[in-house]
Design a protein around this motif. Sequence first.
Motif, mmCIF file in Angstrom:
data_model
loop_
_atom_site.group_PDB
_atom_site.id
_atom_site.type_symbol
_atom_site.label_atom_id
_atom_site.label_comp_id
_atom_site.label_asym_id
_atom_site.label_seq_id
_atom_site.Cartn_x
_atom_site.Cartn_y
_atom_site.Cartn_z
ATOM 1 N N GLU A 1 41.407 -24.788 -10.800
ATOM 2 C CA GLU A 1 40.486 -23.650 -10.854
ATOM 3 C C GLU A 1 40.226 -23.221 -12.299
ATOM 4 N N GLU B 1 36.549 -23.361 -13.999
ATOM 5 C CA GLU B 1 35.886 -22.231 -14.651
ATOM 6 C C GLU B 1 35.363 -22.631 -16.026
ATOM 7 N N GLU C 1 32.302 -24.788 -15.555
ATOM 8 C CA GLU C 1 31.118 -24.013 -15.189
ATOM 9 C C GLU C 1 30.516 -23.295 -16.390
#
Length: 78
Positions: A63, A67, A70
Motif C-alpha cells: 500500500e 501510494e 499513484e
Amino acid sequence: MVKRSFYFVGGIVFIFLGIIGFLLPIIPGFIPFIIGVVMLSRSSKTIRGYMLRIKARYPKQFEKMHELREKMGRHRFK
C-alpha cells in the motif's frame, strides 16, 4: 514510448543509488531503491507481476508503494 524509457532509465538510476546507499553509511538506501522499483513498474510488465506478488505477501508495504506510484501517475494495479 519516451515516457516508458524515462521511467526505465530513472528506475535503474534510483536502484543503483539505493544499492550504493546500502553499502555506504552516508546515503539511505531503502528509499531510492523503492522509488526505483516503482519507476520500473511503470515501464515493465515483469516488474508489475513481481509487485502483484508483493501485494499478496506484504499488503501493508504494498500500500505504501502503491501510494507512491499513484503520486507519480494515475495508474492502478488490478
